[in-house]
Design a protein around this motif. Sequence first.
Motif: not given
Length: 313
Positions: A138-141, A174-177, A221-222
């Motif tokens: 999952l990613g965060v929006l 170290n999440p990519r922003i 990618k992010a």
Amino acid sequence: MKIALDAMGGDFAPDAVVEGALLAAETLKDGFEIFLIGDENTIHSLLQKHGYTGSRVKVVHASQVIGMGEHPTKALTQKPDSSIAVGYGMLASKKVDAFCSAGNTGAMLVGAVFSVKQVEGILRPALASFIPKLSGGLGVLLDVGAIADCKPEILEQFGEIGSICAENILDIKNPRIGLMNLGEEEGKGTMVTQPAHKLLKENKSINFIGNIEGRDLFNDKADVIVCDGFTGNVILKMAESIYDILLEKKIKDPFFDRFNYEAVGGSPILGVNGNAVIGHGVSSPTAICNMLHLANKMAESHISDKLKKYFSA
């Protein structure tokens, strides 16, 4: 762990909410308590209907309800005994570890700022959503609806808030922003996203990877995607419509099944002194259950305290 739940909030409340609470009571670990807030006679009758005789679900009476179409600030002022106001009162007084509602979104956002208040140092709290990735995670929006028009400084903070969220709720190191924009090049964008890019790039406390485009939403990618609330809400609603279209076309796919709002159950309000989650207005029992699981994860990770520590440094 104690979580308050607005029993009267949502299009299918209180029936779906009570049923969802009972599902959560079966699946969450020992020591977990749910406080259903609303008309006690109605809630007790529903608990009786489902044959519930346990002690993990408790009832807190609230004589008023804020409707889905009511003006948030007026409603909270005129209805101090509403289920949302009572829930935030319990959160502010630390009687519960989190508060959830599928009711009036505006009232939930306003209530958070006026009751538990935003973390000192944060310009504006954000409403986050979790985006499925093709790789399985999952990613965060963020933001997905709290702040329609953002200044560059707010977008920079969203990058910091989203990074802390990804680390603590999704366990991403170290999440990519990435900054949602209309092109990958550094000079692309509006009078807001261009200076926001500069601020994010100069911020050494986050792992900023630059601009991303709409096609990068579901790839790796992010891990965190930053945008204003107007853009984020359009993205979120479009993703929900894809799931609905596939259902209508009778197309079944495991990845697109994760577009179903029920899968996560709600959107956390990040940047306030407490754990609050807003559910979809059409929340089903499954969505309510998953919203309670999300609130539990937020409380266990102490994300509110970590945001407070970060922005007070």
